[in-house]
Every structure is written in C-alpha cells, then in structure tokens.
Design a protein around this motif. Structure first.
Motif, PDB file in Angstrom:
ATOM      1  N   ASN A   1      67.250  86.167 -70.083  1.00 12.94           N
ATOM      2  CA  ASN A   1      67.721  85.531 -68.846  1.00 12.94           C
ATOM      3  C   ASN A   1      69.044  84.806 -69.079  1.00 12.94           C
ATOM      4  OD1 ASN A   1      67.267  82.932 -69.826  1.00 12.94           O
ATOM      5  ND2 ASN A   1      65.740  82.399 -68.301  1.00 12.94           N
ATOM      6  N   LEU A   2      69.547  84.154 -68.073  1.00 12.09           N
ATOM      7  CA  LEU A   2      70.884  83.546 -68.182  1.00 12.09           C
ATOM      8  C   LEU A   2      70.972  82.458 -69.246  1.00 12.09           C
ATOM      9  CD1 LEU A   2      71.583  81.269 -65.066  1.00 12.09           C
ATOM     10  CD2 LEU A   2      69.330  81.803 -65.960  1.00 12.09           C
ATOM     11  N   ASP A   3      69.820  81.916 -69.637  1.00  7.11           N
ATOM     12  CA  ASP A   3      69.838  80.899 -70.698  1.00  7.11           C
ATOM     13  C   ASP A   3      69.331  81.479 -72.021  1.00  7.11           C
ATOM     14  OD1 ASP A   3      70.829  78.891 -68.931  1.00  7.11           O
ATOM     15  OD2 ASP A   3      68.811  78.709 -68.088  1.00  7.11           O
ATOM     16  N   SER A   4      69.392  82.788 -72.136  1.00  9.52           N
ATOM     17  CA  SER A   4      69.045  83.523 -73.364  1.00  9.52           C
ATOM     18  C   SER A   4      67.555  83.593 -73.689  1.00  9.52           C
ATOM     19  CB  SER A   4      69.769  82.952 -74.595  1.00  9.52           C
ATOM     20  OG  SER A   4      71.139  82.919 -74.368  1.00  9.52           O
TER      21      SER A   4
ATOM     22  N   TRP B   1      65.275  81.329 -59.464  1.00  8.56           N
ATOM     23  CA  TRP B   1      66.025  82.567 -59.714  1.00  8.56           C
ATOM     24  C   TRP B   1      67.508  82.352 -59.453  1.00  8.56           C
ATOM     25  CZ3 TRP B   1      64.546  87.911 -57.050  1.00  8.56           C
ATOM     26  CH2 TRP B   1      65.168  88.940 -57.765  1.00  8.56           C
ATOM     27  N   HIS B   2      68.243  82.111 -60.535  1.00  8.47           N
ATOM     28  CA  HIS B   2      69.702  82.057 -60.433  1.00  8.47           C
ATOM     29  C   HIS B   2      70.174  83.507 -60.401  1.00  8.47           C
ATOM     30  CE1 HIS B   2      69.086  77.865 -61.670  1.00  8.47           C
ATOM     31  NE2 HIS B   2      70.314  77.630 -61.257  1.00  8.47           N
ATOM     32  N   MET B   3      69.963  84.127 -59.276  1.00  5.76           N
ATOM     33  CA  MET B   3      70.149  85.581 -59.143  1.00  5.76           C
ATOM     34  C   MET B   3      71.621  85.979 -59.239  1.00  5.76           C
ATOM     35  SD  MET B   3      69.113  88.043 -55.951  1.00  5.76           S
ATOM     36  CE  MET B   3      67.668  87.118 -55.517  1.00  5.76           C
TER      37      MET B   3
ATOM     38  N   ALA C   1      75.246  83.752 -60.457  1.00 10.59           N
ATOM     39  CA  ALA C   1      74.800  83.084 -59.223  1.00 10.59           C
ATOM     40  C   ALA C   1      75.884  82.203 -58.616  1.00 10.59           C
ATOM     41  CB  ALA C   1      73.561  82.240 -59.520  1.00 10.59           C
ATOM     42  N   TRP C   2      76.826  81.782 -59.452  1.00 10.74           N
ATOM     43  CA  TRP C   2      77.890  80.877 -58.981  1.00 10.74           C
ATOM     44  C   TRP C   2      79.098  81.646 -58.420  1.00 10.74           C
ATOM     45  CZ3 TRP C   2      74.652  80.121 -63.051  1.00 10.74           C
ATOM     46  CH2 TRP C   2      73.929  78.940 -63.090  1.00 10.74           C
ATOM     47  N   SER C   3      78.963  82.942 -58.265  1.00 11.69           N
ATOM     48  CA  SER C   3      80.115  83.725 -57.809  1.00 11.69           C
ATOM     49  C   SER C   3      80.447  83.350 -56.364  1.00 11.69           C
ATOM     50  CB  SER C   3      79.836  85.221 -57.952  1.00 11.69           C
ATOM     51  OG  SER C   3      79.392  85.764 -56.758  1.00 11.69           O
TER      52      SER C   3
ATOM     53  N   LEU D   1      61.488  68.261 -64.222  1.00  9.73           N
ATOM     54  CA  LEU D   1      62.737  67.896 -64.891  1.00  9.73           C
ATOM     55  C   LEU D   1      63.375  69.134 -65.478  1.00  9.73           C
ATOM     56  CD1 LEU D   1      61.091  65.096 -64.818  1.00  9.73           C
ATOM     57  CD2 LEU D   1      62.897  64.415 -66.390  1.00  9.73           C
ATOM     58  N   TRP D   2      64.691  69.152 -65.523  1.00 11.71           N
ATOM     59  CA  TRP D   2      65.388  70.355 -65.972  1.00 11.71           C
ATOM     60  C   TRP D   2      65.309  70.493 -67.487  1.00 11.71           C
ATOM     61  CZ3 TRP D   2      65.311  74.154 -63.022  1.00 11.71           C
ATOM     62  CH2 TRP D   2      66.149  75.258 -63.204  1.00 11.71           C
ATOM     63  N   ARG D   3      66.040  71.416 -68.052  1.00 16.16           N
ATOM     64  CA  ARG D   3      65.774  71.942 -69.388  1.00 16.16           C
ATOM     65  C   ARG D   3      66.338  71.111 -70.552  1.00 16.16           C
ATOM     66  NH1 ARG D   3      69.376  76.016 -71.001  1.00 16.16           N
ATOM     67  NH2 ARG D   3      71.435  75.686 -70.131  1.00 16.16           N
ATOM     68  N   ASN D   4      65.679  71.222 -71.703  1.00 16.70           N
ATOM     69  CA  ASN D   4      66.155  70.600 -72.937  1.00 16.70           C
ATOM     70  C   ASN D   4      66.848  71.660 -73.776  1.00 16.70           C
ATOM     71  OD1 ASN D   4      64.976  68.194 -72.250  1.00 16.70           O
ATOM     72  ND2 ASN D   4      63.948  67.903 -74.216  1.00 16.70           N
TER      73      ASN D   4
ATOM     74  N   GLY E   1      72.974  67.709 -76.873  1.00 17.55           N
ATOM     75  CA  GLY E   1      74.058  67.335 -75.969  1.00 17.55           C
ATOM     76  C   GLY E   1      73.679  67.563 -74.513  1.00 17.55           C
ATOM     77  N   TYR E   2      72.645  68.349 -74.275  1.00 13.12           N
ATOM     78  CA  TYR E   2      72.257  68.689 -72.895  1.00 13.12           C
ATOM     79  C   TYR E   2      70.735  68.774 -72.808  1.00 13.12           C
ATOM     80  CZ  TYR E   2      72.110  71.127 -68.398  1.00 13.12           C
ATOM     81  OH  TYR E   2      71.849  71.469 -67.084  1.00 13.12           O
ATOM     82  N   PHE E   3      70.126  67.720 -72.325  1.00 13.45           N
ATOM     83  CA  PHE E   3      68.659  67.671 -72.220  1.00 13.45           C
ATOM     84  C   PHE E   3      68.278  66.699 -71.114  1.00 13.45           C
ATOM     85  CE2 PHE E   3      68.124  63.430 -73.883  1.00 13.45           C
ATOM     86  CZ  PHE E   3      69.326  63.232 -74.555  1.00 13.45           C
TER      87      PHE E   3
HETATM   88  C1  BMA Z   1      71.902  74.819 -64.605  1.00 11.89           C
HETATM   89  C2  BMA Z   1      72.363  74.518 -66.010  1.00 11.89           C
HETATM   90  C3  BMA Z   1      72.841  75.797 -66.640  1.00 11.89           C
HETATM   91  C4  BMA Z   1      71.734  76.859 -66.550  1.00 11.89           C
HETATM   92  C5  BMA Z   1      71.209  76.994 -65.144  1.00 11.89           C
HETATM   93  C6  BMA Z   1      69.994  77.895 -65.068  1.00 11.89           C
HETATM   94  O1  BMA Z   1      71.469  73.648 -63.973  1.00 11.89           O
HETATM   95  O2  BMA Z   1      71.276  74.002 -66.753  1.00 11.89           O
HETATM   96  O3  BMA Z   1      73.152  75.567 -67.990  1.00 11.89           O
HETATM   97  O4  BMA Z   1      72.230  78.093 -67.003  1.00 11.89           O
HETATM   98  O5  BMA Z   1      70.847  75.734 -64.645  1.00 11.89           O
HETATM   99  O6  BMA Z   1      68.951  77.451 -65.864  1.00 11.89           O
END
Ligand code: BMA
Length: 374
Positions: free
Chosen positions: A92-95, A119-121, A130-132, A332-335, A339-341
């Motif tokens: 997936n987009l975060d490997s 789904w960051h489609m 997804a950010w396009s 809560l979002w990802r760890n 530097g990003y958690f």
């Molecule tokens: C965002 C960030 C990105 C990640 C995306 C999908 O908020 O965390 O680094 O790729 O979500 O998980």
C-alpha cells in the motif's frame, strides 16, 4: 401467558426498531452484531483505535503480535485501522504489503478487535496518488471517460475484501471509510475538484455497486468530513455538505487533527479543546437524529508536541462532552518512525500519560471488550 408473550414480543420489536439499522438489509449477522455493539458502547465509553497498529511501529516492521500500543499499555487497541491506497500493487502507499493486511485483518478479528479500512485511492483517471489535483469525479461516474477504470478498482476492492475470511465462509465485518475529508481541498474527490452533486453520486454509486453488484454484505459505511481546517461554526454549517443520504451512511464520523497549519492553528490549546468537545457534541447530535453511530474516525498530533497529550488534549475534551456524547471509537493515526508518530511508544516521555489514558474508565482497549461480533 399469551398476554405476557405479546408484551415481550412488542417490547423486543420496539427495541429492534430503536436500535440503528445498517443501510444494507442483507448485512451478515456478524456485521449487524458489530453495529449494535458499537451503538451500545457509544453511550458509555469510547473504543481506542490505532492506524496500522499491527503492521509496524516506530522501531519495528511486520512482526505478528507486536504493537506499539501494547508495549506501553499492556493492551491492544480495540479498533485497528488499515489503508487500501495503492490497491493493485503488492504494497500500500505506506509500504505495508496487502498480504500483511489480509493476515492482520484476520488476526485482529480472531482476537476480537474491530477492523476499519480507509482508502487513499489513486486517481482512477490519471493513476496519480490520492492528492492529485485534477477534476476527476465526473470522469469516473457512469458515462465518464474513466468509469471502467473506477469499477475495476472497485472490483479489486471487492476481491480483496472477500479474502478477509475466518474459516471457509465467515466474512469478517469491516468498517469501510471511503472518500474521507471530502470537504477539504487536498484529495481528488474533495470539494475543490467536484460538485456536491457529483460527490453524492460517486458515494451512492460506490455503495450500490459494492452491495448490489459485488454482493458484499460485511461492510459498515463511515462518512468522515474534516474538522481540522474549519472552525466549529463553519463545521456546523457544512458538516452535511456532500452527505449522500441516510440510506447510504452508517457512521457519522469526523477527522480532527491538532497540527494543521491554517488560521485556526492560531487558536489556543484551550480553544481547540473546547472545539473538540463541541464537534463531538455536534456529530453525536446528528447521529442521534439520524439513528446512526458516531465516531472520531481520525485524530492526533504528530510527534505529540504538547505534554500529556492523550489525557489532557484528547481525553478530557471527549469526557467534557458528557452524556450527550455518543462516540463509539476514536482512531489515532500511524506510528511511522520517531519523527512521525501519534501514539506514545516504549521509551517516549509520554508513556505514563498513555497508561493513565488506558486506565481511565472512559477508554476501552481490546482486552476490555468481549466479542463484538456475537
Ligand atoms: C497521511 C500521512 C501519510 C500517509 C497517508 C496514508 O495522513 O500519514 O504519510 O501516507 O496518511 O496513510
């Protein structure tokens, strides 16, 4: 005797009607049970969830059984988030490999945890992420030039969801949260790149296709606009912008972050906390009116830049919402790394605060709940 039976029957019928019902009347028994579980929990406590919790942490990758949350609190999250961005690729987009996701969803289900998929489609028109920033939705709706690309994404989605089985036939219930933060301007499905009507059509087409064509009956559909970039007054006015209708949504959700660099970032912490309480009350009220479940579908402050973040910044405002609040879960979002958690990990200086958060009666972790599918 007969009169008593009649009373019992009437009471259970009233009860069944008072309980929110899923939009899919053919939803599997376990999916319905999960929805009732979420509804029942929401009037008393809040389930704790963490994105990608079983896939990786700040200093490990893909080790079954490991969890940053468990390492600190001794418990797993009750809700595990996964993301399908990059579906069709091996990772997936975060490997995270889709194989890991499949195994992880099954593992979570077996433990009695709840799986939710965002789904960051990728953009079905351009193939970008997804950010396009391209006008896309009108091209992927029926009759549009990239409609077939879109349905093939949905076919792939259905194929993947079908592999989420326990045993030969048991389909694992999934909370599906498509097209999140559509009121922002950062995703191709957002307000900036399609009209409200097009967004509604996209959502409805997607649900109808998955339910009626693909016959998926293990999905709970979550709607989740963003709060981070909007002040509470704006949110009140616009929460239902693009809402596809009560027949198309099961969960009234909200994404709300602390780090967002816009004019509201100048709000003091006190103001932001107050606005969190108010937005929780807002979605609880909407959910109540619509007889749906409410949830804080994404939240956090990357790097935990304020002290006692979990208890003081997140939990207290949630508790301050009091009895009118009916949030089933918070995620809560990802760890990703140090530097990003979003969640304190072993060795982080907010470990103790996270333990107090877990021990608070208001929060429910996996070990605090019993089979939500029964
Ligand atoms: C965002 C960030 C990105 C990640 C995306 C999908 O908020 O965390 O680094 O790729 O979500 O998980």
């Amino acid at each position: 005797m007969r009169a008593r039976l009649l009373i019992l029957f009437t009471l259970s019928t009233i009860w069944a009607y008072a309980q929110p019902a899923l939009i899919d009347d053919e939803a599997s028994k376990k999916t319905k049970n999960l929805y009732h579980f979420l509804n029942n929990v929401s009037s008393r406590q809040i389930l704790f969830g963490h994105q990608d919790d079983f896939s990786y942490g700040v200093s490990w990758w893909d080790e079954r059984g490991k969890s940053d949350v468990k390492e600190v609190t001794g418990k797993y999250p009750a809700v595990i988030g996964w993301d399908f961005g990059g579906l069709g690729d091996s990772r997936n987009l975060d490997s995270v490999s889709f194989l890991t996701i499949k195994k992880g969803v099954k593992y979570a289900y077996k433990l009695g945890a709840i799986n939710t998929v965002s789904w960051h489609m990728k953009n079905p028109l351009t193939g970008d992420d997804a950010w396009s920033k391209v006008i896309t939705v009108r091209e992927i709706l029926p009759g549009g030039s990239a409609h077939a690309n879109y349905t093939s994404q949905l076919d792939l989605f259905a194929k993947t969801i079908r592999t989420f089985r326990s045993g030969l036939f048991g389909k694992i219930p999934i909370i599906f949260r498509p097209f999140h933060e559509h009121n922002g301007d950062w995703f191709w499905w957002s307000k900036e790149y399609c009209s409200e009507e097009e967004f509604i059509q996209l959502w409805r087409f997607t649900v109808d296709y998955l339910k009626n064509e693909k016959k998926l009956h293990n999905l709970i559909y979550a709607y989740s606009p963003d709060k981070s970039r909007f002040d509470i007054q704006e949110l009140e006015k616009s929460y239902l912008y693009g809402y596809p209708g009560d027949e198309y949504v099961d969960v009234i959700g909200l994404d709300n972050y602390w780090d967002v660099g816009n004019k509201y970032n100048r709000n003091t912490d006190e103001e932001k906390k107050k606005q969190l309480t108010e937005s929780i009350l807002l979605i609880s009220k909407i959910a109540k009116e619509k007889n749906k479940v409410a949830a804080l579908t994404e939240t956090g402050n990357p790097g935990l830049k304020q002290s006692n973040w979990c208890t003081e910044i997140l939990l207290n405002p949630l508790k301050n919402a009091g009895e009118e609040s009916s949030i089933a879960w918070m995620l809560l979002w990802r760890n990703a790394d140090k530097g990003y958690f979003y969640v304190p990990y072993k060795g982080h200086d907010q470990e103790e605060d996270f333990k107090s958060f877990e021990q608070d009666d208001a929060t429910l972790f996996l070990e605090d709940i019993v089979n939500p599918y029964k």
